[in-house]
Motif scaffolding. Structure first.
Motif, short mmCIF file in Angstrom:
data_model
loop_
_atom_site.label_atom_id
_atom_site.label_comp_id
_atom_site.label_asym_id
_atom_site.label_seq_id
_atom_site.Cartn_x
_atom_site.Cartn_y
_atom_site.Cartn_z
N GLN A 1 5.68 79.11 -11.64
CA GLN A 1 5.96 78.37 -12.81
C GLN A 1 6.60 79.04 -13.97
OE1 GLN A 1 4.74 74.93 -13.26
NE2 GLN A 1 4.75 75.24 -11.23
N LEU A 2 6.18 80.55 -13.90
CA LEU A 2 6.72 81.19 -15.17
C LEU A 2 8.16 81.67 -14.82
CD1 LEU A 2 3.83 83.48 -16.01
CD2 LEU A 2 4.47 81.65 -17.26
N GLN A 3 8.51 81.79 -13.46
CA GLN A 3 10.05 82.10 -13.19
C GLN A 3 10.75 81.17 -13.65
OE1 GLN A 3 9.19 82.50 -9.05
NE2 GLN A 3 9.58 84.84 -8.99
N GLN A 4 10.49 79.89 -13.90
CA GLN A 4 11.30 78.99 -14.44
C GLN A 4 11.59 79.26 -15.73
OE1 GLN A 4 9.53 74.72 -13.94
NE2 GLN A 4 8.78 75.67 -11.97
N ASP A 5 10.92 80.07 -16.53
CA ASP A 5 11.40 80.58 -18.05
C ASP A 5 11.61 81.86 -17.83
OD1 ASP A 5 10.48 77.98 -18.94
OD2 ASP A 5 8.31 78.69 -19.14
N ASN A 6 12.02 82.41 -16.85
CA ASN A 6 12.64 83.77 -16.72
C ASN A 6 11.44 84.92 -16.99
OD1 ASN A 6 15.25 83.13 -15.97
ND2 ASN A 6 15.63 82.54 -17.99
N ILE A 7 10.39 84.60 -16.86
CA ILE A 7 9.13 85.48 -17.01
C ILE A 7 8.74 85.83 -15.53
CG2 ILE A 7 6.86 85.87 -17.84
CD1 ILE A 7 7.23 83.39 -19.93
N VAL A 8 8.95 87.10 -15.13
CA VAL A 8 8.38 87.67 -13.87
C VAL A 8 7.37 88.55 -14.19
CG1 VAL A 8 10.74 87.24 -12.88
CG2 VAL A 8 10.29 89.47 -13.71
N PHE A 9 6.72 88.98 -12.94
CA PHE A 9 5.58 90.12 -13.14
C PHE A 9 5.24 90.20 -11.52
CE2 PHE A 9 3.14 86.10 -12.89
CZ PHE A 9 2.00 86.34 -12.09
N TRP A 10 4.56 91.24 -11.35
CA TRP A 10 4.15 91.68 -10.14
C TRP A 10 2.50 91.89 -10.29
CZ3 TRP A 10 8.26 93.56 -12.73
CH2 TRP A 10 9.16 93.51 -11.95
N ALA A 11 2.06 91.81 -8.88
CA ALA A 11 0.57 91.98 -8.84
C ALA A 11 0.10 92.46 -7.43
CB ALA A 11 -0.21 90.68 -9.20
N GLY A 12 -0.83 93.73 -7.56
CA GLY A 12 -1.36 94.07 -6.57
C GLY A 12 -2.83 93.80 -6.35
N LEU A 13 -3.40 93.32 -5.17
CA LEU A 13 -4.71 92.71 -4.95
C LEU A 13 -5.49 93.42 -4.09
CD1 LEU A 13 -3.20 90.25 -6.41
CD2 LEU A 13 -4.34 88.76 -4.95
N SER A 14 -6.80 93.52 -4.28
CA SER A 14 -7.76 94.28 -3.43
C SER A 14 -8.13 93.03 -2.36
CB SER A 14 -8.85 94.92 -4.07
OG SER A 14 -9.84 94.00 -4.62
N ASN A 15 -9.08 93.63 -1.31
CA ASN A 15 -9.87 92.39 -0.67
C ASN A 15 -11.02 92.15 -1.52
OD1 ASN A 15 -11.48 94.74 -0.32
ND2 ASN A 15 -10.84 94.96 1.75
#
Length: 534
Positions: free
Chosen positions: A259-273
């Protein structure tokens, strides 16, 4: 003026020369500062116990108490003190651990005056900003609010570092952390960036929108902001997400990113189990999330990386690059920059087709190969340029932020090395031209200045390069050539001694006679009689 503010600064380094150089630089840049030099962390700690310190610049490796132990103590006991880490390239990854202790700047050895000034200027600005903020807010309210926030932040930070406070977990506001849940780390860029192949960072409005979406998706989350990386445009936050499975978190964040990429907002996330007791296993969960977040390296447009899906990648080795390394050797030997860039592009394309190994392995493989190629070119580059290029390579690879950037940096460094090789080659040709000029103008003024003007070099530089080439000081070399010409003319012609002296650059025949006798222990006339060919 900010430079006139009296600040108390401590420099800690067990290497006397490094310590003295940095201390002297700060004295000259900021005469108003009180600068104290220490040889280990224990000395710094003792100084701080006597009187508050505004800024600490500390090396990592020191006896008695090293830099990491020192900054941890400062973090817990002197939270207002600004810390600057002194690091070498080989310690860079190790030094990243210092971020959690609020190390806000770093200096890479060897020190440059401009870099020291830039770093101290930033720290001064932060100190001044904090001072102004404190004055503008109600003092007592500020103290109360900050105390509460700091207590919560320290508790959560201690928990993700593995220091469990069981009694606090039982408090109502933290009770959810006793249940199952998942840890995540989100990463984004803010503001402008000049780095190669890195998208523009988020504006304040875009960052606010990102946080609104995250808060909406995870109303029960505990958010722990993290200190910026050494790259100040990078921001991170740890999310502890009780009552959320890893699969649910991944789905929500992937939807959010789309959704946010449509407004040129990018982020990255790393997740645990998913952890059965999130609070108790927070440190383990954070480690898993950090390992997964590292895969942002491959994705410039944002991405969600889950431990459940990707942890097996950790052990995948990097593909051999020997074929491409051999091709780069050939391109460098033939001074073919276009071919060099083509080989690097081909290597990048080939590696992209493989299963992606852990980013640090990839970064180490490529950077080690390019640095080795640079080291093999040492003798073909002027020493000063080579030293600068090698230091630059260490810093650029240490700060490399993406897969694309890794190969752009490699092209840039090898291109600069090839240009430097060309410059040295041209300079060697100029030295050969200079020697030819001297040999064909022995009857003329051959002052060092005149010859240097001929090849457009500084006289001292020319003198040094000629000595490297022929093994003799300039004046000795010219005299030797003139004496050799004189002996040939004495043996092969019947010219007068005075005329021979002029042809050899001596306009005073008496001086010529003295110099000749000094070289051969006989006069020119005696030499002619003894060696005349007819």
């Amino acid at each position: 003026m900010m430079n006139e503010v009296q600040l108390r600064v401590v420099v800690a380094d067990d290497e006397t020369m490094q310590r003295n150089v940095l201390t002297e630089i700060i004295h000259k840049l900021y005469p108003a500062f009180e600068v104290i030099a220490c040889s280990n962390g224990k000395e710094v700690y003792d100084v701080m116990m006597e009187k508050p310190v505004d800024i600490v610049l500390t090396d990592i490796r020191m006896p008695v108490m090293d830099g990491m132990e020192l900054i941890e103590k400062i973090y817990h006991e002197y939270p207002k003190t600004k810390m600057i880490l002194i690091s070498a390239y080989q310690e860079f990854e190790y030094a990243k651990n210092a971020i959690k202790y609020k190390v806000i700047e770093y200096l890479i050895k060897p020190f440059r005056v401009s870099e020291v000034q830039k770093v101290l200027k930033r720290v001064q600005a932060e100190i001044q900003k904090e001072s102004e903020n404190e004055k503008s807010l109600n003092k007592y309210q500020l103290l109360a609010d900050e105390a509460q926030k700091e207590e919560e932040r320290r508790f959560l930070q201690n928990m993700i570092e593995g220091n469990i406070e069981a009694d606090k977990l039982k408090e109502e506001k933290y009770s959810l952390l006793q249940e199952f849940g998942t840890a995540a780390i989100i990463r984004w860029r803010a503001g402008e960036t000049k780095a190669v192949k890195i998208p523009k960072g988020l504006t304040k409005e875009q960052q606010a929108k990102l946080m609104e979406h995250i808060s909406f998706l995870f109303p029960n989350m505990f958010l722990i902001p993290q200190q910026n990386d050494f790259d100040k445009s990078v921001h991170k936050a740890v999310l502890l997400l009780p009552r959320e499975t890893a699969m649910e978190v991944a789905q929500k964040l992937e939807y959010c990113l789309k959704q946010l990429q449509q407004d040129n907002i990018v982020f990255w996330a790393g997740l645990s189990n998913t952890k059965l007791s999130l609070g108790v296993l927070a440190a383990e969960a954070l480690t898993q999330a950090e390992e997964m977040l590292a895969f942002y390296f491959y994705e410039t447009g944002g991405g969600i990386f889950s431990f459940d899906k990707m942890h097996t990648i950790m052990d995948i080795p990097t593909k051999s690059t020997a074929f491409f390394e051999n091709q780069l050797h050939r391109a460098i030997r033939s001074s073919d920059r276009k071919q060099m860039e083509t080989v690097i592009d081909d290597m990048k394309a080939a590696l992209l087709k493989e299963v992606r190994c852990y980013p640090n392995k990839m970064k180490h493989r490529i950077s080690s190969m390019i640095v080795l190629l640079l080291k093999e070119m040492e003798n073909t580059i002027l020493q000063e340029q080579y030293d600068q290029l090698l230091n630059r390579s260490y810093q650029m690879y240490a700060e490399c932020d993406s897969f694309d950037q890794l190969f752009e940096i490699s092209k840039q460094l090898l291109g600069q090395a090839m240009e430097a090789t060309f410059i040295k080659s041209n300079q060697n040709n100029a030295i050969d031209d200079c020697i030819t000029y001297i040999k064909t103008h022995l009857d003329s003024d051959l002052s060092l200045q005149k010859v240097a003007d001929y090849v457009h070099f500084h006289p001292n530089y020319l003198s040094g390069k000629l000595k490297e080439k022929i093994g003799l000081p300039y004046s000795v070399f010219v005299l030797q050539l003139r004496m050799e010409l004189a002996t040939r003319l004495l043996m092969d012609t019947n010219d007068k001694i005075q005329d021979i002296a002029v042809r050899c650059g001596f306009h005073d025949s008496n001086y010529f006679n003295r110099m000749f006798r000094r070289e051969y222990n006989i006069s020119p006339e005696q030499y002619r009689k003894a060696n005349k060919k007819w």
